[in-house]
Design a protein around this motif. Structure first.
Motif, PDB file in Angstrom:
ATOM      1  N   LYS A  21      64.548  26.323  71.740  1.00  0.00           N
ATOM      2  CA  LYS A  21      65.123  25.719  73.393  1.00  0.00           C
ATOM      3  C   LYS A  21      65.602  24.114  73.127  1.00  0.00           C
ATOM      4  O   LYS A  21      66.336  23.858  74.087  1.00  0.00           O
ATOM      5  CB  LYS A  21      63.298  25.305  73.714  1.00  0.00           C
ATOM      6  N   TYR A  22      65.364  22.829  72.362  1.00  0.00           N
ATOM      7  CA  TYR A  22      66.051  22.119  72.003  1.00  0.00           C
ATOM      8  C   TYR A  22      67.570  21.699  70.782  1.00  0.00           C
ATOM      9  O   TYR A  22      67.486  20.480  71.062  1.00  0.00           O
ATOM     10  CB  TYR A  22      64.714  20.601  71.589  1.00  0.00           C
TER      11      TYR A  22
ATOM     12  N   MET B 216      47.930  23.181  69.426  1.00  0.00           N
ATOM     13  CA  MET B 216      49.040  23.498  70.266  1.00  0.00           C
ATOM     14  C   MET B 216      48.739  23.977  71.810  1.00  0.00           C
ATOM     15  O   MET B 216      49.780  23.795  72.380  1.00  0.00           O
ATOM     16  CB  MET B 216      48.391  25.415  69.994  1.00  0.00           C
TER      17      MET B 216
ATOM     18  N   GLU C 185      48.486  21.337  73.597  1.00  0.00           N
ATOM     19  CA  GLU C 185      48.737  20.069  73.897  1.00  0.00           C
ATOM     20  C   GLU C 185      50.609  20.492  73.934  1.00  0.00           C
ATOM     21  O   GLU C 185      51.545  19.890  75.337  1.00  0.00           O
ATOM     22  CB  GLU C 185      48.373  18.882  73.383  1.00  0.00           C
ATOM     23  N   ILE C 186      51.676  20.560  72.598  1.00  0.00           N
ATOM     24  CA  ILE C 186      52.888  21.365  72.734  1.00  0.00           C
ATOM     25  C   ILE C 186      52.864  22.341  73.859  1.00  0.00           C
ATOM     26  O   ILE C 186      54.371  22.289  74.481  1.00  0.00           O
ATOM     27  CB  ILE C 186      52.876  22.060  71.734  1.00  0.00           C
TER      28      ILE C 186
ATOM     29  N   ALA D  34      58.827  19.997  80.075  1.00  0.00           N
ATOM     30  CA  ALA D  34      60.491  19.781  79.123  1.00  0.00           C
ATOM     31  C   ALA D  34      61.350  20.710  80.017  1.00  0.00           C
ATOM     32  O   ALA D  34      62.411  20.637  80.612  1.00  0.00           O
ATOM     33  CB  ALA D  34      60.787  20.107  77.911  1.00  0.00           C
ATOM     34  N   GLN D  35      60.874  21.743  80.324  1.00  0.00           N
ATOM     35  CA  GLN D  35      61.546  23.069  81.274  1.00  0.00           C
ATOM     36  C   GLN D  35      61.797  22.456  82.841  1.00  0.00           C
ATOM     37  O   GLN D  35      62.372  22.836  82.711  1.00  0.00           O
ATOM     38  CB  GLN D  35      60.665  24.165  80.633  1.00  0.00           C
TER      39      GLN D  35
ATOM     40  N   PHE E 185      52.541  31.170  61.509  1.00  0.00           N
ATOM     41  CA  PHE E 185      51.828  30.716  63.460  1.00  0.00           C
ATOM     42  C   PHE E 185      52.364  29.351  63.888  1.00  0.00           C
ATOM     43  O   PHE E 185      53.014  29.229  64.783  1.00  0.00           O
ATOM     44  CB  PHE E 185      50.270  30.348  63.283  1.00  0.00           C
TER      45      PHE E 185
ATOM     46  N   ASN F  73      58.424  12.436  70.304  1.00  0.00           N
ATOM     47  CA  ASN F  73      57.073  12.507  71.106  1.00  0.00           C
ATOM     48  C   ASN F  73      56.753  14.064  70.419  1.00  0.00           C
ATOM     49  O   ASN F  73      55.521  14.119  70.421  1.00  0.00           O
ATOM     50  CB  ASN F  73      56.767  12.243  72.223  1.00  0.00           C
ATOM     51  N   ILE F  74      57.350  14.835  71.067  1.00  0.00           N
ATOM     52  CA  ILE F  74      57.350  16.509  70.537  1.00  0.00           C
ATOM     53  C   ILE F  74      57.111  16.280  69.243  1.00  0.00           C
ATOM     54  O   ILE F  74      56.238  17.216  69.124  1.00  0.00           O
ATOM     55  CB  ILE F  74      58.179  17.400  71.333  1.00  0.00           C
TER      56      ILE F  74
ATOM     57  N   LEU G 180      60.511  26.037  69.326  1.00  0.00           N
ATOM     58  CA  LEU G 180      60.806  24.842  69.302  1.00  0.00           C
ATOM     59  C   LEU G 180      62.231  24.301  69.691  1.00  0.00           C
ATOM     60  O   LEU G 180      63.305  23.863  70.570  1.00  0.00           O
ATOM     61  CB  LEU G 180      60.102  23.466  69.904  1.00  0.00           C
TER      62      LEU G 180
ATOM     63  N   ILE H 273      55.738  28.518  66.515  1.00  0.00           N
ATOM     64  CA  ILE H 273      55.825  27.697  67.061  1.00  0.00           C
ATOM     65  C   ILE H 273      57.401  26.219  67.473  1.00  0.00           C
ATOM     66  O   ILE H 273      57.972  26.038  68.435  1.00  0.00           O
ATOM     67  CB  ILE H 273      54.257  26.428  67.495  1.00  0.00           C
TER      68      ILE H 273
ATOM     69  N   PHE I  34      49.021  31.088  73.328  1.00  0.00           N
ATOM     70  CA  PHE I  34      48.123  30.415  73.573  1.00  0.00           C
ATOM     71  C   PHE I  34      46.949  30.021  74.717  1.00  0.00           C
ATOM     72  O   PHE I  34      46.668  31.310  75.084  1.00  0.00           O
ATOM     73  CB  PHE I  34      48.959  29.082  74.982  1.00  0.00           C
TER      74      PHE I  34
ATOM     75  N   ARG J 187      53.952  15.759  68.325  1.00  0.00           N
ATOM     76  CA  ARG J 187      52.792  16.358  68.524  1.00  0.00           C
ATOM     77  C   ARG J 187      52.794  17.133  67.508  1.00  0.00           C
ATOM     78  O   ARG J 187      51.529  18.340  66.898  1.00  0.00           O
ATOM     79  CB  ARG J 187      52.873  17.211  69.603  1.00  0.00           C
ATOM     80  N   LEU J 188      54.046  18.252  67.818  1.00  0.00           N
ATOM     81  CA  LEU J 188      54.400  19.003  66.235  1.00  0.00           C
ATOM     82  C   LEU J 188      53.762  18.786  64.572  1.00  0.00           C
ATOM     83  O   LEU J 188      52.427  19.265  64.272  1.00  0.00           O
ATOM     84  CB  LEU J 188      55.615  19.584  65.814  1.00  0.00           C
TER      85      LEU J 188
ATOM     86  N   ALA K 128      49.699  19.230  65.115  1.00  0.00           N
ATOM     87  CA  ALA K 128      49.541  20.905  65.012  1.00  0.00           C
ATOM     88  C   ALA K 128      49.803  21.262  63.494  1.00  0.00           C
ATOM     89  O   ALA K 128      48.301  21.541  63.204  1.00  0.00           O
ATOM     90  CB  ALA K 128      50.358  21.690  65.460  1.00  0.00           C
TER      91      ALA K 128
ATOM     92  N   GLU L  45      54.093  20.444  76.688  1.00  0.00           N
ATOM     93  CA  GLU L  45      55.505  19.417  76.918  1.00  0.00           C
ATOM     94  C   GLU L  45      55.967  20.356  77.489  1.00  0.00           C
ATOM     95  O   GLU L  45      56.957  20.376  78.040  1.00  0.00           O
ATOM     96  CB  GLU L  45      54.942  18.897  75.508  1.00  0.00           C
ATOM     97  N   ILE L  46      56.166  21.552  76.642  1.00  0.00           N
ATOM     98  CA  ILE L  46      57.518  22.508  77.234  1.00  0.00           C
ATOM     99  C   ILE L  46      57.126  23.014  78.199  1.00  0.00           C
ATOM    100  O   ILE L  46      58.389  22.302  79.146  1.00  0.00           O
ATOM    101  CB  ILE L  46      57.056  24.199  75.966  1.00  0.00           C
TER     102      ILE L  46
END
Lengths: 205, 205, 205, 205
Positions: free
Chosen positions: A158-159, B185, B187-188, B195-196, A147, A166-167, A155, A151, B80, A170-171, A174, B191-192
């Motif tokens: 995306k990045y 999750m 919360e992330i 960010a988008q 799981f 900061n992300i 991410l 995620i 989510f 948070r990761l 999680a 962020e996503i």
């Protein structure tokens, strides 16, 4: 370079191994035992990702098959952390798979929070031109590890592998929650096992 | 009573709805958008479980189809918590499904720790003898909710719905860990999304 | 006797061999060559049929695995009669299959009109208790042969292997029509092959 | 033009209709009746073929969905010629399909030898943006008709729709053999039906 033709034996290895690991699960269920395998997925690495990795790791076309071990990938998901070792044992016992490398990110998780057990194996595919040995990377993980990894992967995508700090934090939080869930599950597993022992003793009388 | 024949339209409803919800996921992926649907499973209730429930709830054969709404069951898994509402919205908009009942165990979880959103729908199946409306129960949940529910289900099965109090407590702790994972999750996810937004603003310039 | 457990490795062999023969077809298609394999089916013999055959052929439970070679069955369908030999060649070359018997009902058809090439093989299945060699019967036939055999099978089933003489005669006429269709197809196949030769010669200039 | 996105509802229609026609077959088998449907295949027209046909038939992008009715295609294969009409009847009775055109190449075969029954239907797909009606072409044919059509299709592909006259003649001979096989099969079908009548009369006494 005809990628479709090149990747055909890898695709075949993935299809065969998916059926084989699903067969293991079915065998346990048939015998009414807890299966260490919950479900199985597989994929051939997308061509774009192969090209990216060749560039990043400076792998030439000539050495591709020898140096990139995850062209074919199998993912085995387990309910409990303890099941991971049982799956590794099953792989070691098979005559149709030869283990050539193991990496344990379960007891030694990556900095990012990533946890999984990786096994690189050699697997023989019978092609119309004869037998061909291909490398396959088998990742073994709990549902919670999977799981989280899903995620993190999206991410990273995306990045472009540069997740903001900061992300990242948070990761990691999680990842801790996922780890915590795995621990709670393991505790219940012990209860179940003990309860079963009592039950079986009764039966044996 | 020929159960196989009786359950055939329910089996058909399950097959059709699985294909339909998978189609929704593919549609989002095709458009490169986050899909609120991660994966879909379905099943027809095993005959033994139908008989048990008939006895427990005093349902007669005559009223079976009217009173037991989970003969056909679909499970939609989301990444989510926020995706659950989006799936409900999608179901409300469809012309081929009529909602007849909703039960929200997400905001109001069961005492056991169980969380999921249940929707009972009517769905028309075209049989060789004409159209037949069947009830289908759709359960919508996150991967963590599903993970926990799977464990609870197997424990209930083992203990015949009378799970010992100490294991019940551990189960609740596991439910909290699952819940915690869902929150991290979410919360992330925010962020996503933010960010988008930044990303898209850049693009629009 | 728990038949489900007993038949599990046979079911597994069928699943694996179906994936393997489908892989052969995909390999030819990937390379833009005519595939000798059109499609593949497989089945484990139904328990009722096993019991009937044990009685009819006086096979004991103890000798079942050694004496009944079609507990697991694979059927490979070909477009052209000529493809049958090519499939046999492919089977002979594989390292994961050992041929132990061949019966040629193509050049020497049965009195009933039945035509097919039968190969009995040994195939290793990796079970959770170690490797187990199982027998599998592979039937190779054209689409027309398969078409006819399907009909004959359902008539045998209806008439309990005692098809009335007048229907037997009609069946033989149908077998001749199927045979005729195969011959016409073979003739076209030769045309195609020759046409391709001309085409390739042009290309080589 | 994003073809993948454009074709998504057509792909969805194909998946849903395959499941629906397979369900019809299962329903007959469940009831131990001869199914008029032997097997079902489906496909979305390859993009290259769409572009070729647009050019050949001078269809603009704007009119594509209105004028090209085989973007989505379903093929239903029958054991007996008589089953074709039964399948058409089943389609007419369904509430989820609206027939808008029928072409009968069974009683009036094409000059090439081609035989099949074509039905163009409207079918509603629930997309994430609401309901969308799509055209689907359903081709209904016997196994022998299908067998021949597969060969003709591959020859047309090879010869770019200009099959040499001598091969055309051989193709016609093969079509006659296929037709002959269908006739022999129909005769057996009548025998079966009569045999069953005798059988049922006995039972009713």
């Amino acid at each position: 370079m005809d990628w479709e033709v090149f990747l055909t034996p890898y695709k075949q290895a993935v299809e065969e191994l998916k059926i084989k690991f699903k067969g293991v699960r079915d065998e346990y269920e048939q015998a009414d035992h807890h299966s260490p395998i919950e479900f199985v997925t597989g994929r051939v690495k997308p061509i774009r990702s192969i090209l990216d990795k060749m560039k990043r790791k400076r792998i030439s076309m000539k050495n591709l098959e020898e140096e990139m071990h995850d062209l074919a990938g199998i993912r085995v998901m387990c309910q409990f952390v303890e099941d991971i070792n049982r799956v590794i044992e099953l792989i070691r016992k098979r005559n149709d798979i030869e283990i050539i490398e193991e990496r344990d990110y379960v007891t030694r998780q990556k900095e990012s929070g990533y946890r999984s057990y990786h096994v690189v194996v050699k697997y023989p595919v019978q092609t119309i031109e004869g037998e061909k040995q291909v490398h396959v990377e088998i990742q073994i993980r709990t549902l919670a590890m999977n799981f989280w990894a899903t995620i993190e992967h999206s991410l990273n995508y995306k990045y472009n592998k540069k997740i903001p700090i900061n992300i990242q934090k948070r990761l990691q939080r999680a990842a801790e929650a996922a780890s915590r869930l795995d621990e709670e599950m393991s505790e219940i597993r012990d209860e179940i096992r003990e309860a079963q022992k009592v039950f079986q003793k009764k039966e044996e009388k």
